[in-house]
Each structure stands twice: as C-alpha cells, then as structure tokens.
Motif scaffolding. Structure first.
Motif, PDB file in Angstrom:
ATOM      1  N   LEU A  52      89.498  69.996  68.805  1.00 55.34           N
ATOM      2  CA  LEU A  52      89.405  70.981  69.877  1.00 55.34           C
ATOM      3  C   LEU A  52      90.350  70.716  71.038  1.00 55.34           C
ATOM      4  CD1 LEU A  52      85.517  71.273  70.109  1.00 55.34           C
ATOM      5  CD2 LEU A  52      87.075  72.981  69.179  1.00 55.34           C
ATOM      6  N   ILE A  53      90.741  69.453  71.234  1.00 56.06           N
ATOM      7  CA  ILE A  53      91.520  69.128  72.416  1.00 56.06           C
ATOM      8  C   ILE A  53      92.856  68.497  72.051  1.00 56.06           C
ATOM      9  CG2 ILE A  53      89.492  68.888  73.873  1.00 56.06           C
ATOM     10  CD1 ILE A  53      89.665  65.925  73.640  1.00 56.06           C
ATOM     11  N   SER A  54      93.742  68.419  73.034  1.00 57.12           N
ATOM     12  CA  SER A  54      95.140  68.090  72.789  1.00 57.12           C
ATOM     13  C   SER A  54      95.434  66.598  72.706  1.00 57.12           C
ATOM     14  CB  SER A  54      96.004  68.693  73.902  1.00 57.12           C
ATOM     15  OG  SER A  54      95.567  68.212  75.170  1.00 57.12           O
ATOM     16  N   ASN A  55      94.573  65.757  73.249  1.00 57.31           N
ATOM     17  CA  ASN A  55      94.819  64.325  73.204  1.00 57.31           C
ATOM     18  C   ASN A  55      94.005  63.680  72.092  1.00 57.31           C
ATOM     19  OD1 ASN A  55      96.289  62.112  74.118  1.00 57.31           O
ATOM     20  ND2 ASN A  55      95.775  62.499  76.256  1.00 57.31           N
ATOM     21  N   ASP A  56      94.284  62.405  71.794  1.00 59.91           N
ATOM     22  CA  ASP A  56      93.732  61.749  70.608  1.00 59.91           C
ATOM     23  C   ASP A  56      92.564  60.850  70.988  1.00 59.91           C
ATOM     24  OD1 ASP A  56      93.226  60.631  68.175  1.00 59.91           O
ATOM     25  OD2 ASP A  56      95.266  59.934  67.811  1.00 59.91           O
ATOM     26  N   MET A  57      91.354  61.286  70.649  1.00 57.66           N
ATOM     27  CA  MET A  57      90.160  60.526  70.972  1.00 57.66           C
ATOM     28  C   MET A  57      90.062  59.223  70.181  1.00 57.66           C
ATOM     29  SD  MET A  57      88.766  62.259  73.353  1.00 57.66           S
ATOM     30  CE  MET A  57      90.480  62.498  73.822  1.00 57.66           C
ATOM     31  N   LYS A  58      90.748  59.144  69.055  1.00 56.90           N
ATOM     32  CA  LYS A  58      90.718  57.907  68.267  1.00 56.90           C
ATOM     33  C   LYS A  58      91.391  56.756  69.003  1.00 56.90           C
ATOM     34  CE  LYS A  58      90.705  60.173  63.722  1.00 56.90           C
ATOM     35  NZ  LYS A  58      91.453  60.373  62.450  1.00 56.90           N
TER      36      LYS A  58
ATOM     37  N   ALA B 183      91.692  72.107  81.611  1.00 58.53           N
ATOM     38  CA  ALA B 183      92.207  70.742  81.654  1.00 58.53           C
ATOM     39  C   ALA B 183      91.041  69.834  82.030  1.00 58.53           C
ATOM     40  CB  ALA B 183      93.332  70.619  82.676  1.00 58.53           C
ATOM     41  N   VAL B 184      90.843  68.759  81.280  1.00 60.57           N
ATOM     42  CA  VAL B 184      89.676  67.916  81.465  1.00 60.57           C
ATOM     43  C   VAL B 184      90.083  66.450  81.533  1.00 60.57           C
ATOM     44  CG1 VAL B 184      88.204  69.560  80.227  1.00 60.57           C
ATOM     45  CG2 VAL B 184      89.224  67.634  78.978  1.00 60.57           C
ATOM     46  N   ARG B 185      89.128  65.634  81.943  1.00 63.66           N
ATOM     47  CA  ARG B 185      89.237  64.191  81.844  1.00 63.66           C
ATOM     48  C   ARG B 185      88.135  63.731  80.887  1.00 63.66           C
ATOM     49  NH1 ARG B 185      88.393  60.763  87.285  1.00 63.66           N
ATOM     50  NH2 ARG B 185      86.610  62.171  87.332  1.00 63.66           N
ATOM     51  N   VAL B 186      88.496  62.893  79.926  1.00 60.79           N
ATOM     52  CA  VAL B 186      87.545  62.449  78.912  1.00 60.79           C
ATOM     53  C   VAL B 186      87.336  60.950  79.063  1.00 60.79           C
ATOM     54  CG1 VAL B 186      86.958  62.409  76.470  1.00 60.79           C
ATOM     55  CG2 VAL B 186      88.444  64.225  77.355  1.00 60.79           C
TER      56      VAL B 186
ATOM     57  N   LEU C  74      91.319  56.390  72.329  1.00 53.44           N
ATOM     58  CA  LEU C  74      90.675  56.171  73.622  1.00 53.44           C
ATOM     59  C   LEU C  74      89.676  55.031  73.524  1.00 53.44           C
ATOM     60  CD1 LEU C  74      90.265  56.983  76.558  1.00 53.44           C
ATOM     61  CD2 LEU C  74      88.658  58.759  75.785  1.00 53.44           C
ATOM     62  N   ALA C  75      89.944  53.944  74.225  1.00 51.02           N
ATOM     63  CA  ALA C  75      89.080  52.765  74.177  1.00 51.02           C
ATOM     64  C   ALA C  75      87.835  52.983  75.036  1.00 51.02           C
ATOM     65  CB  ALA C  75      89.841  51.546  74.667  1.00 51.02           C
ATOM     66  N   GLU C  76      86.769  52.293  74.673  1.00 50.53           N
ATOM     67  CA  GLU C  76      85.538  52.365  75.447  1.00 50.53           C
ATOM     68  C   GLU C  76      85.793  51.910  76.885  1.00 50.53           C
ATOM     69  OE1 GLU C  76      81.213  50.149  75.360  1.00 50.53           O
ATOM     70  OE2 GLU C  76      82.083  50.757  73.435  1.00 50.53           O
ATOM     71  N   ASN C  77      85.140  52.572  77.823  1.00 50.63           N
ATOM     72  CA  ASN C  77      85.281  52.297  79.251  1.00 50.63           C
ATOM     73  C   ASN C  77      86.689  52.605  79.773  1.00 50.63           C
ATOM     74  OD1 ASN C  77      82.589  51.482  79.607  1.00 50.63           O
ATOM     75  ND2 ASN C  77      83.079  49.402  78.950  1.00 50.63           N
ATOM     76  N   HIS C  78      87.329  53.600  79.149  1.00 44.21           N
ATOM     77  CA  HIS C  78      88.595  54.127  79.644  1.00 44.21           C
ATOM     78  C   HIS C  78      88.550  55.649  79.561  1.00 44.21           C
ATOM     79  CE1 HIS C  78      89.863  49.979  79.065  1.00 44.21           C
ATOM     80  NE2 HIS C  78      90.890  50.238  79.847  1.00 44.21           N
ATOM     81  N   TRP C  79      89.427  56.299  80.321  1.00 41.66           N
ATOM     82  CA  TRP C  79      89.482  57.753  80.299  1.00 41.66           C
ATOM     83  C   TRP C  79      90.930  58.202  80.078  1.00 41.66           C
ATOM     84  CZ3 TRP C  79      92.661  60.128  83.788  1.00 41.66           C
ATOM     85  CH2 TRP C  79      92.990  59.435  84.962  1.00 41.66           C
TER      86      TRP C  79
ATOM     87  N   LEU D 179      82.837  64.412  79.461  1.00 38.11           N
ATOM     88  CA  LEU D 179      83.907  65.341  79.824  1.00 38.11           C
ATOM     89  C   LEU D 179      83.723  65.748  81.281  1.00 38.11           C
ATOM     90  CD1 LEU D 179      83.961  67.732  76.727  1.00 38.11           C
ATOM     91  CD2 LEU D 179      85.051  65.509  77.001  1.00 38.11           C
ATOM     92  N   ASP D 180      84.767  65.584  82.061  1.00 34.90           N
ATOM     93  CA  ASP D 180      84.783  65.991  83.466  1.00 34.90           C
ATOM     94  C   ASP D 180      85.783  67.115  83.605  1.00 34.90           C
ATOM     95  OD1 ASP D 180      84.866  65.969  86.369  1.00 34.90           O
ATOM     96  OD2 ASP D 180      86.700  64.785  86.173  1.00 34.90           O
ATOM     97  N   THR D 181      85.341  68.271  84.109  1.00 38.31           N
ATOM     98  CA  THR D 181      86.208  69.435  84.191  1.00 38.31           C
ATOM     99  C   THR D 181      86.034  70.135  85.527  1.00 38.31           C
ATOM    100  OG1 THR D 181      86.856  71.487  83.076  1.00 38.31           O
ATOM    101  CG2 THR D 181      84.513  70.971  83.111  1.00 38.31           C
ATOM    102  N   GLU D 182      87.017  70.927  85.902  1.00 43.47           N
ATOM    103  CA  GLU D 182      86.907  71.682  87.144  1.00 43.47           C
ATOM    104  C   GLU D 182      85.731  72.650  87.081  1.00 43.47           C
ATOM    105  OE1 GLU D 182      90.782  72.918  89.021  1.00 43.47           O
ATOM    106  OE2 GLU D 182      91.510  72.445  87.016  1.00 43.47           O
TER     107      GLU D 182
END
Length: 371
Positions: free
Chosen positions: A78-84, A106-109, A86-91, A118-121
């Motif tokens: 669903l989203i443009s960046n790679d969740m695989k 546009a979000v922060r994960v 993304l390390a734990e305790n990082h965004w 997920l943090d979004t406007e």
C-alpha cells in the motif's frame, strides 16, 4: 458533518483547558480547535529558532496502529517505502499513493515491538484509515485508530534535547530516526526524535488522560508553549510540505520532494509503475520549490509565478514572512527547467511587481542539521 468529524470535534484537543490556562487564542483547523497563539506569536517563533525550545500540541494528527502477522506484507503493498527494512524502534517517511502514483497521504511509520504506528496529518487521517481498513478481513492484519485516546506533543528547538532529557532519561542515545518506549510517572509513553521546524525535536505520544500533566512538566523544564501561527512559519522555513496546501491527490509523489519516502528497490505496491516510470524518464514536469521574495508583505496561495521573460512558470502554494531571513519565503510548484536554485522569478500583482529567486530548501537550516 461526518460521524468521524463530529467525534474529533467532540473530543477536540485533550489539552484545551491547559492551553486556555496559558492564555491561548484558538482557531479551527481540519475539524479541530487548535491554539493559534499564546498572545505573542513572534516570541513563540523566536523561542524555537533562537531560544531554548517550544512545546507544541500536535494531537490533531492521526495515529493508527497496524498489527498482525501479515502487517508487513499488507503495508508494503500500500505504501511507497519498504517496511521490511524498517528496524524496530525506528521510523521512516512513506506515502500512500493512488494507482496513478498520486498522493493520498504522506505519513510517518514507526515500527514497534507489536507492529506499526502510522502518524499522518489531520487532513489525511480518515483517508489513511479507509485505505488500510479495506484489508482487515483479508488476513492477519489489524487496524486500531488511537487518535482520540492518545495525545501528541512535540518539543522543538536548540535545547530540545536538554528539555526532554530532564523529563525522560532515554533521550541521549536516541537516533535521528529513532524511537523508544519509555515511562514517566509510571505512565507508558512513546518518544520519537523528529523535526517539524528544521530545529532538533522530540515527539511524545501519551494517553490522553496524561497529556496535561506532561505538558505542564515540559513547561517547567523550560519549554514555552507555541501555537499554530508560529508553527506555520517554522514549517514553511523548514521546507515541509503540508497536505491540502502544498500537495494533494493531484500531485505525483515525485513532484513533492518526498524522495526519502520512496523505495525504488522494493516489490510491487499501488502506484509503483507510474512512480518508477517517471524516475526512469529523468524528471517530473514540475517540482515543489522554495522562493525567496523581495518583500515583507503576504503572498496569497495560487499566486502565479513568472520567469525572467514574463511567462508564467508556476504558482505559490504556501508563503510566510520569515523573521530569520527578513523577507517573505514561499513554497510553490515551478516548471522543472525553471526550478534551479538562483533562478530569477517575479510575482506580478495589481499594485506591484515582486522580484525574487528560487531557493534551496530548507530556507533555514536549524539545529536539526548540526545536531
């Protein structure tokens, strides 16, 4: 008014009583009643840019928890960046694109031990929620909206680390994209290091019932309350695009300077084909750009921008007077071939002609860039 909007208005800001205690003047924004200022917008601006730091209530932003064994797989589709990666305790930043590669949000994960936050406007909160809720019956993929049960405060400024360190002991070791689950007064909270202003900053996510006590503690530690009027100037100076102002569903992701929000190596996701095709083509037709204008007067959104030859080359999306630079600065979309830093531009209005130049972003490189 939708049921969701009514719920947000009825909850309003958990901190509204304490904002009032500190002398806030309020205004409505994206279905929330927010503190516009605390009677001195210039001082609130200065405390972030030049003083110790300010505390800002970002509770209107949407906060959604995604969990389950298949959360990575579903989010990656669903989203443009790679969740695989993304390390734990990082965004990391990411975008929810349409099939045409245009921006839903546009979000922060943030990756936690239990899943993703997920943090979004605030304006895109419901769009994100609807997009991901469609998949809750497709497998082990659970969605929980915690926007009204949590509050979000941020401390921004040169001394943000010292202020926050007086409250939470985990700050000294926090990476620039790091987060930590911590405790304060026997209360669990999430702390992220992040900027909203080009100054160093830290975001707190706490249960709503504990927000007022935390706000008071941060003020006691040296943070000054800062309202949304000063925040708007700070975010434009920082070159941060805002949904509904500088980007929306008419914009392709790659027009908006959200390069860090896109992985070009991950597998298939909605809108990927268009985004990759534009990248291989070389560049987009227009680009979100900074403009430094030789005026101190306001410039309205949608104002046309003209090139040296007098032809229209773009339009303003957001503008503010910058006390640090001493002139009006703006964000806007310009034709790609006219978007190089230093390019001379003009804004022609009924009563005057304003000269300016294309500027690199951010306009102000605060302590975030030197910390």
């Amino acid at each position: 008014m939708s049921e969701a909007t009514e719920q947000l208005r009825s909850n309003s800001l958990a901190l509204e009583p304490v904002h009032s205690l500190y002398g806030a003047n309020f205004r409505d924004e994206d279905s929330w009643r927010v503190p516009a200022n605390y009677n001195d917008t210039e001082a609130e601006y200065r405390v972030v840019r030049e003083g110790s730091g300010g505390v800002i209530d970002l509770s209107p932003r949407g906060r959604i928890i995604v969990s389950g064994a298949e959360a990575v797989m579903f989010l990656n589709g669903l989203i443009s960046n790679d969740m695989k990666t993304l390390a734990e305790n990082h965004w990391m930043p990411a975008v929810f694109p349409t099939v045409q590669g245009r921006i839903i949000a546009a979000v922060r994960v943030l990756r936690t031990a239990d899943g993703f936050l997920l943090d979004t406007e605030s304006q895109t909160h419901q769009s994100v929620l609807k997009t991901i809720e469609r998949f809750t019956l497709a497998g082990d993929f659970r969605v929980t909206d915690v926007t009204t049960t949590t509050a979000m405060l941020t401390v921004q400024g040169r001394a943000a680390r010292q202020i926050v360190g007086a409250v939470v002991a985990d700050v000294p070791n926090l990476d620039r994209d790091g987060a930590v689950e911590s405790h304060w007064r026997d209360m669990k909270l999430t702390l992220l290091r992040a900027t909203h202003t080009a100054e160093d900053g830290f975001d707190f996510i706490v249960p709503t019932d504990n927000a007022t006590a935390l706000w008071d503690t941060l003020v006691e530690a040296g943070a000054r309350p800062v309202g949304y009027d000063a925040l708007e100037t700070l975010r434009i100076e920082a070159g941060i695009a805002r949904y509904g102002h500088d980007m929306d569903e008419t914009n392709v992701v790659t027009e908006t300077n959200l390069d860090d929000a896109v992985s070009y190596t991950k597998g298939c996701y909605i809108g990927q084909e268009i985004i990759i095709r534009i990248r291989h083509r070389g560049h987009v037709a227009k680009k979100l750009t900074g403009l430094a204008l030789d005026t101190r007067k306001p410039v309205e959104p949608a104002t046309p921008v003209r090139g040296a030859a007098g032809n229209e080359i773009g339009r303003v999306t957001s503008a503010t007077f910058s006390p640090t630079i001493g002139k009006t600065v703006a964000l806007g979309y310009l034709r790609y071939e006219q978007a190089a830093a230093g390019t001379e531009v003009r804004i022609v209005r009924a009563d005057e002609e304003i000269e300016g130049k294309v500027s690199e972003l951010p306009f102000v490189r605060g302590s975030w860039y030197s910390s």
